[in-house]
Design a protein around this motif. Structure first.
Motif, PDB file in Angstrom:
ATOM      1  N   ASN A 122       0.840  -1.243  -0.027  1.00 30.92           N
ATOM      2  CA  ASN A 122      -0.174  -0.121  -0.002  1.00 30.92           C
ATOM      3  C   ASN A 122       0.850   1.247   0.818  1.00 30.92           C
ATOM      4  N   HIS A 148      -0.352  -0.812  -3.977  1.00 32.63           N
ATOM      5  CA  HIS A 148      -1.811  -1.637  -4.220  1.00 32.63           C
ATOM      6  C   HIS A 148      -2.597  -1.523  -3.840  1.00 32.63           C
ATOM      7  N   ASP A 149      -2.816  -0.919  -2.735  1.00 32.71           N
ATOM      8  CA  ASP A 149      -4.153  -0.373  -2.167  1.00 32.71           C
ATOM      9  C   ASP A 149      -3.506   0.904  -2.238  1.00 32.71           C
ATOM     10  N   ASN A 176      -8.228   2.217 -11.204  1.00 32.03           N
ATOM     11  CA  ASN A 176      -7.637   1.920 -10.022  1.00 32.03           C
ATOM     12  C   ASN A 176      -8.738   0.080 -10.579  1.00 32.03           C
ATOM     13  N   TYR A 185      -4.493   2.725   2.498  1.00 28.45           N
ATOM     14  CA  TYR A 185      -5.059   1.408   3.183  1.00 28.45           C
ATOM     15  C   TYR A 185      -5.261   2.434   4.694  1.00 28.45           C
ATOM     16  N   SER A 205      -3.552   1.524  -9.702  1.00 27.97           N
ATOM     17  CA  SER A 205      -3.897   0.754  -8.091  1.00 27.97           C
ATOM     18  C   SER A 205      -4.338  -0.274  -7.794  1.00 27.97           C
ATOM     19  N   ARG A 206      -4.049  -0.837  -7.048  1.00 25.58           N
ATOM     20  CA  ARG A 206      -5.538  -1.908  -6.765  1.00 25.58           C
ATOM     21  C   ARG A 206      -6.807  -1.078  -6.328  1.00 25.58           C
ATOM     22  N   TYR A 207      -7.243  -1.279  -5.341  1.00 25.17           N
ATOM     23  CA  TYR A 207      -8.125  -0.133  -4.769  1.00 25.17           C
ATOM     24  C   TYR A 207      -7.148   1.413  -4.566  1.00 25.17           C
ATOM     25  N   HIS A 267      -9.333   2.463   0.629  1.00 25.19           N
ATOM     26  CA  HIS A 267      -9.487   0.788   1.715  1.00 25.19           C
ATOM     27  C   HIS A 267      -9.803   1.117   2.793  1.00 25.19           C
TER      28      HIS A 267
END
Lengths: 274, 409, 188, 239
Positions: B126, B147-148, B190, B151, B168-170, B173
């Motif tokens: 993150n 990643h996130d 994302n 977070y 990125s992913r989220y 988060h």
């Protein structure tokens, strides 16, 4: 070349007859509706939007039926009206005749959709609607593919039908099956299968329905592939690769060549068996 | 060398780090200001964080941090303690960017955090990661390839504002947080813009979540097991799913602009939420809902809905209902998702409308959008006009020369 | 025409039967992909020891990011359609049948949805893990049925209180960053 | 010397075990005209269709200018001109356009179009659409189409069907002109007076069987100078 002679004649006949103009009018009306579907923000990533989604459906209702009727009736009437009887005494191959008619009708249909798209495109430009070029291009490609594939099916229907009435019935039936009833039939039918075989069967069946084939692949290439969910993730990834695109084109070609080839074979087989 | 400067400084000192390369790990364990004009680079490639901030009132400003590690679970900066200030840092990390553990009332602002773009998302960590950290302000950070983006877990009353997360992913988060304010942030491209899970009293407002669609489970905003959230004035556009609201209750969702998503809003087992005055425009499918009949949905604008206003109150007397038909089929057999927007499916949905009482229903949908979206008077590209003209020329050519013109001699 | 139709249907049937032969009596866990999402909470399923899955009798695999989410699904849908349940070993991350696993629980073990349960292939490993952690309890699959399944969301409340106490006397002990460590700190 | 334009030997046609044409032999030299006479269902049309290559014979051989359909259908097709008894033309085209279309398919040069238009007397109507032509004019058009490329053998199926007397007369004239140009013609008709005026050889058919055949001169001799109509009446109603 006989193909070109037949093709040119088909085009000429096409634009001398009222039905082409009624189809042209209907299609132009439909494509003008593109102007009234709110387009929303344009994203570079994605051409699959409400506009394209809705419009694709309108086209799917209309174009396959139009193509099937036009193509099937044109071929059947050659037999029914005795024109083919005369032409079969000519030094003319079944191949040139069917391929020429296919090409001619393709041009007629492509002119009909080009007129519709061109006109609504220009009007939208003057109205400041600002449709994205790629959106319209994709829908155009979508329509052309539908014509190519369904026209192949149409000439086949025309060749096996004994008369216009039969050609009409089969065309409408096939349209209903492939465009309207397809999802329901498959959901009802495939739900009986074991879970693990539902998806593979479905994936294979897609290739037997040109309406679905073209709809799914154009959605996919317009950037909307992920809407089909995780089950098709790998499928979609694969078809996004050049090999996948090539495979799709190959399938389309097999469809066209297959259906037209089969029609020619059938036509030739019937040639002296009246 | 930098560590020695820190060790020798007395609390409250300001250390101006000269331009140059330094190597970590560095530990700042007393109230100090460590600053540079961006010319000081601190490198670390060990399991320890490149910089560890302990104690109180530490300020890091204008440093460049490069964190290299084969192990993703390592950190560029670890922060503990209260009242810190991390500002204007440029961080390049193979693991976490800035990690807050039991760190409170600190400000993390105007930092740039870049993850390792070459690694798959699951092999990154993150950008800013909070655990058990309260009352912090996280603002104006620019985060990419992590990643996130931000977070937060089991953390309270943090304010996350004006950050920008992409690739990125989220984007954001939230897990089991309370009183988080998520405002004016941007998340683009994302998997999910904001993933809000198991939280209480969250405020999500004025954010922009767009173009989350390159993933089969992409969405703009997800609320799962969320209570008492206020979600308003967000712009959620061009995502696979605009808003997904699941197992959540007592939330107020209003005046959001949800546009051009594949699916505008999805409600699953969501009850007793207030959903009003949102614009749902240009979504391929406006809404899907399952087991979500008992929400107060009123006065939203659904552009797919053909409303009818007889009494002139700007609200339609015809209710908008979200059809669960397709969703229900697909829930059991995801393979049938391939029929999304298939013409036969749409045809069928319009044919089979029964038991609509159990559907999510907007009893008084708006006739006109809440706020008139800027009239998009886009000029068409020359390419587009050219293409249209070409098509017309093509059709005229064949109609005239191929058809109408008679062959004479 | 009719003959061809029959032939087509026949070959389709053969194909379907062949395709359906794939589902055997023995249920196998499905491999994780890049796009798995927890059936219950919608989070991406991590490719680590926390992932769990249910394989239904019809062969459909449901994946979860936490054993708690799996339990949630079972609570809601029952076990009538369930063929098998799988968890992953804490160390090797290999799929093991839930019935044959050993579990450890502590409310402060960190799992994606904060249910605080880890699973082990060998009971010995589980015990060793508990020794190392110095906290938590050992559970058998049967114990899971009686488990309270509470998620640790209270912890932050306590921490908040603690922080407020510390606010004034500024003696916040410096601690290292291990998650398990500060879990210990919070145990009062 | 005259050469053989058509040689038919043992030609037979059965549809599902039912014989519609019993074995028949025909021979036609260039410059000769053969008339197939008979009522409906006599098998005239089927014989012509077999010669034209539209219908496959059950038995027997057909040679046009010593060439058979099976050996080289393209060359065979170039040796014949066929006029079907009824079919719908693409009436939205002009006479010229449609004739050019047929000419191109027959691989015949464009000048041929002018030549046959003149022969059938459609020059003045050449830029009119077929839609606007009378039935007689359309018949002439179909005839013109058959003549494209001066084929060795003209096969005319009921060329005089539904024609007015004026066109009948000009048809007779055209056949005679063609004969002078050494054209071989086989046609079917139930207008026996037309046959009488044009034919060298006559074949009477009834239910697929040849009732009588021979050169017109021989038949006249045999039947005491009866007209064909009288012969027909005697053949079919007095025996």
């Amino acid at each position: 070349m006989d193909i070109f002679t037949i093709m040119k004649n088909e085009i000429k006949l096409g634009f001398r007859n009222p039905w082409a103009y009624s189809f042209l009018a209907i299609f132009t009306l439909v494509s003008l509706s593109l102007l009234f579907i709110q387009s929303g923000p344009i994203s570079d990533l994605n051409q699959y939007t409400k506009t394209t989604g809705t419009f694709m459906n309108l086209i799917l209702y209309l174009l396959p039926l139009m193509t099937l009727l036009l193509g099937a009736l044109s071929i059947t009437s050659e037999k029914e009206d005795g024109r083919w009887n005369l032409l079969s005494t000519y030094p003319l191959s079944s191949f040139a005749f069917i391929a020429g008619k296919y090409a001619g009708m393709f041009i007629v249909l492509s002119v009909i959709i080009s007129f519709g798209f061109g006109l609504s495109g220009l009007i939208s430009a003057f109205m400041g609607q600002g449709l994205s070029f790629y959106t319209v291009l994709w829908i155009f490609i979508f329509s052309i593919l539908l014509i190519l594939l369904f026209l192949g099916m149409a000439v086949w229907i025309g060749a096996v039908s004994k008369n216009r009435w039969q050609a009409l019935t089969i065309s409408v039936g096939i349209w209903f099956l492939l465009v309207l009833a397809w999802p329901i039939l498959l959901i009802a039918g495939l739900s009986q299968l074991p879970y693990a075989s539902i998806q593979p069967t479905l994936e294979i069946l897609i290739f037997f329905n040109p309406a679905e084939l073209v709809r799914i692949f154009v959605t996919l290439y317009m950037g909307g592939g992920h809407i089909f969910g995780p089950e098709y993730y790998q499928w979609i990834e694969w078809f996004h690769k050049p090999a996948g695109a090539l495979f799709f084109m190959l399938v389309c070609m097999v469809w066209v060549l297959g259906s037209v080839g089969l029609t020619i074979w059938k036509w030739e087989r019937n040639r002296r068996h009246v | 060398m930098l560590q020695r400067m820190i060790n020798e400084a007395s609390p409250g000192d300001v250390i101006k780090v000269p331009a140059g390369e330094y190597s970590g790990p560095i530990v700042v364990d007393k109230p100090l200001t460590v600053q540079s004009n961006g010319a000081a680079t601190i490198r670390g490639s060990q399991l320890d964080p490149v910089i560890t901030v302990l104690s109180e009132q530490v300020t890091l400003d204008g440093l460049k941090i490069i964190h290299q590690s084969p192990d993703k679970d390592t950190r560029a900066i670890l922060v503990e303690g209260n009242h810190h200030n991390l500002n204007n840092l440029t961080i390049r990390t193979d693991g976490y960017g800035i990690v807050l553990r039991d760190a409170h009332q600190s400000r993390i602002t105007e930092n740039t955090i870049t993850g390792n773009a070459d690694r798959p998302v699951s092999e990154r960590q993150n950008g800013i990661d909070l655990f058990g950290s309260h009352d912090n302000v996280i603002a104006n950070n620019d985060i990419i390839y992590v990643h996130d983006g931000v977070y937060m877990e089991r953390s309270e009353d943090n304010k996350v504002t004006q950050n920008h997360v992409t690739n990125s992913r989220y984007g954001f988060h939230l897990m089991f947080t309370e009183g988080t304010i998520l405002s004016q942030n941007q998340s683009e491209q994302n998997v999910t813009g904001a993933m809000v899970m198991g939280t209480r009293e969250t405020s999500v407002r004025d954010n922009q979540f767009s173009e989350q669609l390159n993933h089969v489970y992409a969405q703009g905003l997800l609320l799962y097991d969320v209570q008492n959230a206020e979600v308003h004035h967000n712009v959620i556009n061009a995502n696979l799913v605009g808003m997904l609201i699941q197992d959540s209750k007592e939330n107020r969702i209003y005046q959001n602009h949800v546009a051009a998503n594949f699916i505008g809003v999805q409600l699953l087992n969501a009850e007793h939420n207030d959903i009003f005055e949102n614009n749902f425009v240009a979504n391929v499918v406006s809404g899907q809902a399952q087991h979500s009949a008992f929400n107060r949905v009123q006065g939203n604008y659904w552009d797919s809905h053909m409303g009818l206003d007889l009494d002139g109150d700007d609200h339609s007397e015809m209710a908008f209902r979200a059809d669960p038909f397709f969703y229900t089929i697909v829930k059991d057999k995801p393979a049938f998702q391939i029929f999304f927007q298939a013409p036969g499916m749409v045809f069928m949905e319009n044919l089979l409308k029964s038991d609509t009482n159990l559907w999510m229903t907007d009893t008084a949908p708006l006739i006109e959008p809440v706020t008139e979206s800027e009239v998009e008077n886009r000029s068409s590209s020359l390419l587009f006009i050219g293409f249209s003209v070409l098509l017309l020329l093509y059709s005229f050519y064949f109609i005239y020369f191929g058809g109408i013109r008679k062959y004479e001699t | 025409m009719k003959r061809k139709l029959i032939l087509f249907i026949a070959s389709l049937t053969v194909f379907m039967v062949l395709a359906s032969c794939g589902s055997e009596e023995e249920y196998q866990p499905e491999e994780l992909t890049d796009v798995d999402r927890c059936e219950v909470c919608n989070m991406a399923v991590p490719h680590d020891h926390n992932a769990t899955q249910i394989v239904l009798k019809d062969g459909k695999a449901l994946k979860f990011d936490d054993i708690g989410c799996l339990n949630e699904w079972i609570t809601e849908n029952g076990t009538d359609d369930v063929g098998a349940q799988f968890v992953r070993d804490y160390h090797t991350e290999e799929w093991i049948n839930l019935e044959e696993a050993t579990f450890v629980y502590d409310k402060d073990f960190k799992t994606p949805m904060a249910y605080g349960i880890f699973s082990f292939k060998n009971a010995d490993d589980a015990e060793k893990f508990l020794d190392e952690q110095g906290t938590g309890k050992l559970m058998t699959p049967d114990d899971l049925a009686d488990h309270h399944w509470e998620r640790n969301m209270e912890m932050m409340k306590q921490m908040k209180e603690m922080m407020k106490d510390n606010e004034h006397n500024h003696d916040h002990s410096s601690e290292n960053d291990d998650e398990e460590e500060h879990a210990e700190n919070d145990e009062q | 010397m005259s050469d053989l334009a058509l040689k038919v030997k043992g030609l037979e046609k059965k549809y599902h075990e039912q014989t519609v044409v019993f074995p028949i032999d025909l021979e036609l030299q260039t410059g000769q005209v053969l008339a197939l006479c008979g009522g409906n269902g006599a098998g005239k049309s089927t014989i012509l269709k077999m010669i034209a290559g539209i219908v496959e014979p059950t038995q027997g051989s057909i040679l046009v200018d010593h060439l058979s359909w099976d050996k080289n259908r393209k060359e065979y097709a170039k040796k014949i001109g066929y006029m079907p008894d009824h079919f719908s033309l693409d009436i939205s085209l002009t006479v010229r356009e449609l004739l050019h279309y047929y000419a191109r398919l027959k691989k015949v040069p464009g000048q041929e179009v002018d030549k046959v238009l003149e022969k059938v007397g459609l020059v003045s109507a050449q830029n009119k659409s077929l839609e606007s032509l009378s039935k007689g004019m359309r018949q002439r058009f179909v005839f013109a189409q058959a003549m494209l490329g001066s084929p060795k053998l003209l096969i005319l199926d009921e060329p005089t069907n539904g024609l007015d007397p004026y066109w009948m007369k000009s048809f007779v004239d055209m056949i005679r002109d063609l004969k002078k140009e050494n054209q071989a013609i086989i046609f079917s008709t139930h207008h026996l007076d037309i046959a009488e005026e044009t034919a060298d050889l006559v074949v009477f058919l009834h239910e697929g069987k040849v009732m009588e055949s021979g050169s017109l001169a021989e038949l006249k001799q045999q039947y005491n100078n009866l007209s064909l109509q009288q012969m027909f009446t005697r053949l079919f109603f007095q025996t």
